[in-house]
Structure formats: structure tokens, C-alpha cells
Design a protein around this motif. Structure first.
Motif, PDB file in Angstrom:
ATOM      1  N   PHE A 226      -3.849   3.922  -0.484  1.00 54.42           N
ATOM      2  CA  PHE A 226      -4.124   3.181  -1.710  1.00 54.42           C
ATOM      3  C   PHE A 226      -3.569   1.767  -1.590  1.00 54.42           C
ATOM      4  O   PHE A 226      -2.406   1.592  -1.232  1.00 54.42           O
ATOM      5  N   ASP A 227      -4.398   0.785  -1.911  1.00 51.04           N
ATOM      6  CA  ASP A 227      -3.939  -0.595  -2.000  1.00 51.04           C
ATOM      7  C   ASP A 227      -3.171  -0.725  -3.316  1.00 51.04           C
ATOM      8  O   ASP A 227      -3.629  -0.264  -4.356  1.00 51.04           O
TER       9      ASP A 227
ATOM     10  N   ALA B 210       0.841  -1.202   0.000  1.00 48.26           N
ATOM     11  CA  ALA B 210       0.000   0.000   0.000  1.00 48.26           C
ATOM     12  C   ALA B 210       0.876   1.252   0.000  1.00 48.26           C
ATOM     13  O   ALA B 210       2.077   1.182   0.253  1.00 48.26           O
TER      14      ALA B 210
ATOM     15  N   LEU C 175      -4.492  10.160   2.024  1.00 48.16           N
ATOM     16  CA  LEU C 175      -5.101   9.069   1.275  1.00 48.16           C
ATOM     17  C   LEU C 175      -4.298   7.787   1.426  1.00 48.16           C
ATOM     18  O   LEU C 175      -3.062   7.830   1.507  1.00 48.16           O
TER      19      LEU C 175
ATOM     20  N   GLN D 214     -10.112  -0.372  -1.504  1.00 55.84           N
ATOM     21  CA  GLN D 214      -9.032  -0.207  -2.477  1.00 55.84           C
ATOM     22  C   GLN D 214      -8.290   1.095  -2.220  1.00 55.84           C
ATOM     23  O   GLN D 214      -7.088   1.196  -2.415  1.00 55.84           O
ATOM     24  N   SER D 215      -9.048   2.113  -1.781  1.00 60.72           N
ATOM     25  CA  SER D 215      -8.469   3.408  -1.428  1.00 60.72           C
ATOM     26  C   SER D 215      -9.444   4.108  -0.493  1.00 60.72           C
ATOM     27  O   SER D 215     -10.625   3.775  -0.459  1.00 60.72           O
TER      28      SER D 215
END
Length: 115
Positions: free
Chosen positions: A58-59, A46, A56, A74-75
Motif C-alpha cells: 500500500f502506498d 509504503a 499486499l 496505489q496498492s
């Protein structure tokens, strides 16, 4: 400025301070800024980024994903008090400083209107 606390169960391992434009890679790979020794964590699992006024996560197409406050995402935009779970053992707790209060000022323009 945002603060993250990396925790192994209840033990705080490290704190990170993030300013605008910061980006942290998280994974098992030794080049990651946050290296997690857990087989449930992908090599490039991530990223956490500061974009403007937003924090933020994020994967990065990890096998096991990321969990924010108990929900697989996912995010996500992170807020104060959020808990990000990565792998089986690690969490990242998010601290966002309170917004600065803007103080009202009296300018010459306001004085003219008031008179």
C-alpha cells in the motif's frame, strides 16, 4: 511464509521473512521497519502486509508513489517474482513459497464406497 529481498540496484541489502499478520512500514523515518536513505522516498512511504493468504503493498500517500513491475500503483497484491520499486535506488523482490500439495488419503468412508 513470504520472503522479501531489499536491494540497492543489484546488491541484496537484507532479507525479510513475513508470516500471517506481519506488517512492515517502509520510509525514511527511523521508526520504519525498512528505512531507506533516499530523498525520493517519503518519511512514511509504503507498507507491506500479510493478510491471510495475500501479500499486499500500500502506498501511504507518498510523493513519488510505488512501482510494481514497472507500473505505478496505489496498492497491489504481490506475487512471486514481483519487483516493487521505492524511490530511485531501492527495489524489493518478492518470493512466495509454492503451495503445499495436499496428499490424497484413504479414509474408512472411501473404503466403504469403493466396496
Amino acid at each position: 511464509m513470504y520472503k522479501l529481498e531489499l536491494k540497492l540496484e543489484t546488491l541484496t541489502l537484507k532479507e525479510y521473512a513475513l508470516a500471517n499478520g506481519a506488517k512492515l512500514a517502509i520510509g525514511r523515518h527511523p521508526a520504519s521497519e525498512i528505512v531507506l536513505d533516499d530523498m525520493a522516498v517519503s518519511r512514511h512511504h509504503a507498507t507491506i502486509e500479510v493478510q491471510g493468504q495475500k501479500l499486499l503493498v500500500f502506498d501511504q500517500r507518498s510523493k513519488n508513489g510505488i512501482i510494481v513491475n514497472g507500473k505505478k500503483v496505489q496498492s497491489a497484491q504481490l506475487k512471486h517474482g514481483d519487483i516493487v520499486r521505492i524511490g530511485k535506488k531501492f527495489t524489493i523482490e518478492v518470493f512466495v513459497p509454492p503451495a503445499k500439495k495436499r496428499e490424497a488419503t484413504l479414509t474408512g468412508e472411501h473404503v466403504k464406497k469403493a466396496q
